[in-house]
Design a protein around this motif. Structure first.
Motif, PDB file in Angstrom:
ATOM      1  N   LEU A  41       0.712  -1.364  -0.029  1.00 14.26           N
ATOM      2  CA  LEU A  41       0.023  -0.045  -0.063  1.00 14.26           C
ATOM      3  C   LEU A  41       0.962   1.140  -0.095  1.00 14.26           C
ATOM      4  O   LEU A  41       0.552   2.365  -0.557  1.00 14.26           O
ATOM      5  CB  LEU A  41      -0.749  -0.003   1.123  1.00 14.26           C
ATOM      6  CG  LEU A  41      -1.914  -1.126   1.423  1.00 14.26           C
ATOM      7  CD1 LEU A  41      -2.579  -1.069   2.823  1.00 14.26           C
ATOM      8  CD2 LEU A  41      -2.737  -1.071   0.193  1.00 14.26           C
ATOM      9  N   GLY A  42       2.060   1.231   0.665  1.00 17.72           N
ATOM     10  CA  GLY A  42       2.743   2.243   0.790  1.00 17.72           C
ATOM     11  C   GLY A  42       3.832   2.243   1.724  1.00 17.72           C
ATOM     12  O   GLY A  42       4.084   0.917   2.039  1.00 17.72           O
ATOM     13  N   ALA A  43       4.281   3.205   2.323  1.00 20.89           N
ATOM     14  CA  ALA A  43       5.369   3.297   3.212  1.00 20.89           C
ATOM     15  C   ALA A  43       5.029   3.728   4.655  1.00 20.89           C
ATOM     16  O   ALA A  43       4.036   4.423   4.574  1.00 20.89           O
ATOM     17  CB  ALA A  43       6.839   3.919   2.711  1.00 20.89           C
ATOM     18  N   GLY A  44       5.928   3.962   5.581  1.00 18.51           N
ATOM     19  CA  GLY A  44       5.680   4.628   6.905  1.00 18.51           C
ATOM     20  C   GLY A  44       7.213   4.609   7.478  1.00 18.51           C
ATOM     21  O   GLY A  44       8.040   4.263   7.220  1.00 18.51           O
ATOM     22  N   ILE A  45       6.936   5.664   8.651  1.00 13.04           N
ATOM     23  CA  ILE A  45       8.159   6.044   9.227  1.00 13.04           C
ATOM     24  C   ILE A  45       7.846   5.713  10.725  1.00 13.04           C
ATOM     25  O   ILE A  45       6.938   6.135  11.369  1.00 13.04           O
ATOM     26  CB  ILE A  45       8.225   7.596   9.337  1.00 13.04           C
ATOM     27  CG1 ILE A  45       8.366   7.945   7.810  1.00 13.04           C
ATOM     28  CG2 ILE A  45       9.558   7.982  10.210  1.00 13.04           C
ATOM     29  CD1 ILE A  45       8.554   9.538   7.769  1.00 13.04           C
ATOM     30  N   LEU A  46       8.647   4.750  11.545  1.00 11.88           N
ATOM     31  CA  LEU A  46       8.595   4.118  12.730  1.00 11.88           C
ATOM     32  C   LEU A  46       9.183   5.248  13.740  1.00 11.88           C
ATOM     33  O   LEU A  46      10.049   5.760  13.515  1.00 11.88           O
ATOM     34  CB  LEU A  46       9.258   2.890  12.894  1.00 11.88           C
ATOM     35  CG  LEU A  46       9.208   2.366  14.460  1.00 11.88           C
ATOM     36  CD1 LEU A  46       7.937   1.902  14.748  1.00 11.88           C
ATOM     37  CD2 LEU A  46      10.442   1.262  14.406  1.00 11.88           C
ATOM     38  N   LEU A  47       8.021   5.684  14.495  1.00 10.29           N
ATOM     39  CA  LEU A  47       8.329   6.595  15.756  1.00 10.29           C
ATOM     40  C   LEU A  47       8.388   5.977  17.008  1.00 10.29           C
ATOM     41  O   LEU A  47       7.264   5.413  17.242  1.00 10.29           O
ATOM     42  CB  LEU A  47       7.290   7.664  15.663  1.00 10.29           C
ATOM     43  CG  LEU A  47       7.212   8.501  14.288  1.00 10.29           C
ATOM     44  CD1 LEU A  47       5.885   9.342  14.394  1.00 10.29           C
ATOM     45  CD2 LEU A  47       8.480   9.208  13.969  1.00 10.29           C
ATOM     46  N   GLY A  48       9.459   5.842  17.896  1.00  9.48           N
ATOM     47  CA  GLY A  48       9.548   5.228  19.031  1.00  9.48           C
ATOM     48  C   GLY A  48       9.527   3.850  18.772  1.00  9.48           C
ATOM     49  O   GLY A  48      10.341   3.377  17.730  1.00  9.48           O
ATOM     50  N   SER A  49       8.474   2.978  19.385  1.00  8.88           N
ATOM     51  CA  SER A  49       8.691   1.474  19.097  1.00  8.88           C
ATOM     52  C   SER A  49       7.187   1.015  18.630  1.00  8.88           C
ATOM     53  O   SER A  49       7.253   0.046  18.280  1.00  8.88           O
ATOM     54  CB  SER A  49       8.892   0.713  20.630  1.00  8.88           C
ATOM     55  OG  SER A  49       7.992   1.174  21.556  1.00  8.88           O
ATOM     56  N   ASP A  50       6.408   1.690  18.663  1.00  7.64           N
ATOM     57  CA  ASP A  50       5.014   1.322  18.654  1.00  7.64           C
ATOM     58  C   ASP A  50       3.941   2.139  17.612  1.00  7.64           C
ATOM     59  O   ASP A  50       2.770   1.824  17.596  1.00  7.64           O
ATOM     60  CB  ASP A  50       4.109   0.878  19.747  1.00  7.64           C
ATOM     61  CG  ASP A  50       3.968   2.163  20.611  1.00  7.64           C
ATOM     62  OD1 ASP A  50       4.322   3.173  20.153  1.00  7.64           O
ATOM     63  OD2 ASP A  50       2.934   1.637  21.661  1.00  7.64           O
ATOM     64  N   THR A  51       4.739   3.081  17.282  1.00  8.25           N
ATOM     65  CA  THR A  51       3.831   4.213  16.322  1.00  8.25           C
ATOM     66  C   THR A  51       4.517   4.313  14.899  1.00  8.25           C
ATOM     67  O   THR A  51       5.603   4.397  14.784  1.00  8.25           O
ATOM     68  CB  THR A  51       3.807   5.528  17.128  1.00  8.25           C
ATOM     69  OG1 THR A  51       3.215   5.179  18.286  1.00  8.25           O
ATOM     70  CG2 THR A  51       2.913   6.442  16.237  1.00  8.25           C
ATOM     71  N   ARG A  54      -1.066   2.603  15.165  1.00  7.54           N
ATOM     72  CA  ARG A  54      -0.383   1.767  16.445  1.00  7.54           C
ATOM     73  C   ARG A  54      -0.049   0.551  16.138  1.00  7.54           C
ATOM     74  O   ARG A  54      -1.248  -0.274  15.618  1.00  7.54           O
ATOM     75  CB  ARG A  54      -1.567   2.107  17.444  1.00  7.54           C
ATOM     76  CG  ARG A  54      -0.988   1.769  18.856  1.00  7.54           C
ATOM     77  CD  ARG A  54       0.022   2.586  19.409  1.00  7.54           C
ATOM     78  NE  ARG A  54      -0.799   3.920  19.836  1.00  7.54           N
ATOM     79  CZ  ARG A  54      -0.387   5.090  19.465  1.00  7.54           C
ATOM     80  NH1 ARG A  54       0.865   5.465  19.221  1.00  7.54           N
ATOM     81  NH2 ARG A  54      -1.133   6.086  20.117  1.00  7.54           N
ATOM     82  N   LEU A  55       1.096  -0.074  16.381  1.00  6.20           N
ATOM     83  CA  LEU A  55       1.434  -1.389  15.987  1.00  6.20           C
ATOM     84  C   LEU A  55       0.854  -2.268  17.379  1.00  6.20           C
ATOM     85  O   LEU A  55       0.648  -1.778  18.214  1.00  6.20           O
ATOM     86  CB  LEU A  55       2.953  -1.660  16.234  1.00  6.20           C
ATOM     87  CG  LEU A  55       3.521  -0.857  14.906  1.00  6.20           C
ATOM     88  CD1 LEU A  55       5.096  -0.710  14.992  1.00  6.20           C
ATOM     89  CD2 LEU A  55       3.159  -1.387  13.561  1.00  6.20           C
ATOM     90  N   SER A  56       0.561  -3.640  16.846  1.00  3.15           N
ATOM     91  CA  SER A  56      -0.192  -4.462  17.861  1.00  3.15           C
ATOM     92  C   SER A  56       0.975  -4.953  18.770  1.00  3.15           C
ATOM     93  O   SER A  56       0.708  -5.446  19.820  1.00  3.15           O
ATOM     94  CB  SER A  56      -0.878  -5.600  17.190  1.00  3.15           C
ATOM     95  OG  SER A  56       0.248  -6.248  16.428  1.00  3.15           O
ATOM     96  N   GLU A  57       2.316  -4.999  18.408  1.00  5.03           N
ATOM     97  CA  GLU A  57       3.474  -5.457  19.093  1.00  5.03           C
ATOM     98  C   GLU A  57       4.847  -4.407  18.853  1.00  5.03           C
ATOM     99  O   GLU A  57       4.793  -4.106  17.779  1.00  5.03           O
ATOM    100  CB  GLU A  57       4.056  -6.745  18.548  1.00  5.03           C
ATOM    101  CG  GLU A  57       2.909  -7.879  18.618  1.00  5.03           C
ATOM    102  CD  GLU A  57       3.519  -9.006  17.664  1.00  5.03           C
ATOM    103  OE1 GLU A  57       4.607  -9.284  17.902  1.00  5.03           O
ATOM    104  OE2 GLU A  57       2.850 -10.050  17.529  1.00  5.03           O
TER     105      GLU A  57
END
Length: 563
Positions: free
Chosen positions: A11-21, A78-81
């Motif tokens: 679908l696309g890309a993303g940028i990890l912020l911290g550990s779960d966002t 928000r990541l589930s893990e």
């Protein structure tokens, strides 16, 4: 990070912020019919050994879809893990200065493992100038599906300074060799404006010092001064004019709250992170008092500051580096500094004259400066007037160039008026070139011709000349498109008239009125191209209709003269 659907489609890309966002574009997340998409997506830490896909959903209160004015389009997932925080990419506030090289990493359809592209910052673009245009280093480095939400990395500092949002392609009407393909990013400060919670992951100095931030209430009292500030921020500098510093000095007396608030409003509205304040107040602001978003890089209150303090603030804002001596002044001298800066309280600095001399260094390194004094008799103001006074020969040469530009704008405007008058949909230029000639004469006799104040006046006039010329060029381009359409219709009409001529006239006499009506529409002045197209299409369809079949109704001839 790569974002995929539950079915595994990229679908696309993303940028990890911290550990779960994860930060991404709102349009990357599939629409499931809900006000906020509730369907989970999969997020992959690409390139991390043994990393598994992690389900993620839109975080509560962190969904800003594309707004009616096309702004926004940001979201947090928000990541589930939780994932190892060392894989996160902290964001950094950095002015998106032209020609700065950047990198981006996305997941095009034919390479789901990811691909690096390179480019350079061009300048503000997109809805309300929220975006920043990126020019690719090569035609193949234009972002495509799978890059939305990708981080944009500054090549020098390796900071993430923005997020890919879109691309642009010229239409097929433009010759292949001339087509432009561009990319766009949302800068970090704009992201923070839409999603204030992101601020916890952002480093780098803010663009406006807290004492200068306006609450945007109470309206504009000093409208003239507010318009002057907005124009200064809007017009840009006298690019390429060596030896001419774009420095404006302003006096705001200690008790002049109206003028001070006008300044605060201007710098607040021009800052990317702050400019999303009370939109109702902004829309109600007097004409010409709202500067473009992103037109200011730094607004500082220098009260009680030394020149070293100010140098450090500037160097930190741009994250400037220098080999060897890392003092703030050395960092500045080692780099170009093409910032737009407002410095308030110059005569209340620790040493105002030392500060003015440092500000001259900034101007020599490419900065546009507005220096705000409290006292009209301040020694620093007198020094600034002397240090920033332009060379008279350079001013005269500039005036001569402007005279040539005005003459050219007048010629293009006359041509645009002539060509635009041929088409009903084009109103043509407004005849502004005559006003430019009058204002040029006034500039040649301006009492401030030999002071530094003439620079702002000449730059504003140059901006006005470019605007008039650009308006004329736009009309000429539109007229060329209309003329091409007319010629295409004439060719079609000629071809089908030949077909009609090959028929027995007695059998198809009902077609001649339609033929004449099409000719009349094409020959009318001004020509209504859509009506002409309908008339030609009506004739073409009739030629194809067998004798005795249903015929289009006859058309009334166009009103007005013909060429």
């Amino acid at each position: 990070m790569r974002i995929r659907s539950a079915a595994g489609d990229v679908l696309g890309a993303g940028i990890l912020l911290g550990s779960d966002t994860v930060l991404t574009c709102a349009h990357v997340i599939p629409d499931d019919g809900s006000a906020v998409p509730a369907t989970p997506v999969l997020v992959d830490l690409v390139g991390v050994h043994d990393a598994r896909p992690v389900p993620a959903r839109v975080a509560e209160g962190c969904w800003v879809p594309q707004l009616p004015d096309s702004c926004g389009d940001v979201a947090l997932l928000r990541l589930s893990e939780p994932q190892p925080a060392q894989h996160g990419a902290p964001l950094y506030r950095l002015p998106p200065l032209p020609r700065r090289p950047v990198w981006m990493f996305g997941f095009p359809e034919d390479n789901p493992s990811g691909l690096w592209f390179t480019g350079r910052i061009a300048g503000p673009a997109g809805p309300r100038s929220e975006w920043v245009q990126l020019n690719p280093d090569s035609p193949g480095d234009v972002v495509r599906r799978g890059f939305s939400g990708a981080g944009v990395q500054d090549e020098s500092s390796r900071h993430i300074i923005g997020m890919i949002v879109s691309r642009y392609d010229d239409s097929s009407r433009v010759p292949i060799a001339e087509r432009r393909r561009l990319s766009y990013m949302i800068p970090v400060e704009t992201i923070v404006r839409h999603l204030p919670g992101v601020r916890r992951w952002v480093s780098g100095d803010r663009g406006v010092d807290p004492p200068l931030v306006s609450r945007l209430v109470g309206g504009v009292q000093d409208v003239g001064f507010a318009q002057r500030l907005a124009l200064w921020l809007r017009r840009g500098g006298p690019a390429g004019r060596e030896g001419i510093a774009d420095v404006e000095t302003v006096v705001i007396a200690a008790g002049d709250s109206d003028r001070y608030e006008a300044l605060s409003r201007a710098v607040t509205l021009a800052d990317r992170e702050l400019s999303g304040g009370d939109q109702e107040a902004v829309s109600a602001a007097p004409h010409g008092t709202v500067p473009p978003i992103g037109s200011l890089d730094l607004a500082i209150d220098v009260t009680g500051w030394s020149d070293t303090d100010v140098a450090r603030r500037v160097a930190d804002r741009m994250d400037l580096r220098a080999d060897g001596d890392t003092s703030p002044l050395s960092r500045i001298r080692a780099n170009a500094v093409p910032l737009t800066v407002v410095a308030v309280g110059v005569d209340r600095a620790v040493d105002q004259e030392a500060l003015v001399r440092f500000l001259r260094v900034l101007a020599e390194r490419g900065s546009r400066l507005m220096l705000v004094f409290r006292d009209p008799d301040a020694p620093g103001l007198r020094l600034a007037e002397r240090l920033f006074r332009p060379d008279p020969a350079r001013v005269d040469a500039w005036l001569d160039e402007l005279a040539a530009s005005v003459a050219h704008a007048g010629e293009r405007e006359r041509e645009a008026a002539e060509r635009g008058a041929r088409f009903a949909s084009l109103s043509g230029p407004r005849g502004d070139a005559s006003g430019l000639r009058i204002n040029l004469l006034r500039l040649r006799g301006d009492p401030e011709l030999r002071s530094h104040h003439i620079v702002a006046k000449l730059a504003a006039f140059e901006h006005a000349v470019r605007t008039v010329a650009a308006r004329a060029e736009a009309t000429l381009r539109a007229a060329a498109v209309q003329q091409a359409a007319v010629e295409e219709l004439r060719g079609l009409l000629t071809a089908y008239s030949a077909m009609l001529g090959a028929m027995a006239a007695s059998e198809r006499a009902e077609l001649f009125p339609l033929q004449r009506a099409a000719h009349a529409r094409l020959d009318a002045v001004p020509c209504d191209v859509p009506e002409a197209r309908r008339a030609v299409d009506r004739f073409v369809r009739a030629v194809h209709t067998p004798p005795g079949g249903p015929q289009p109704p006859p058309e009334n001839p166009p009103r007005g003269g013909s060429s």
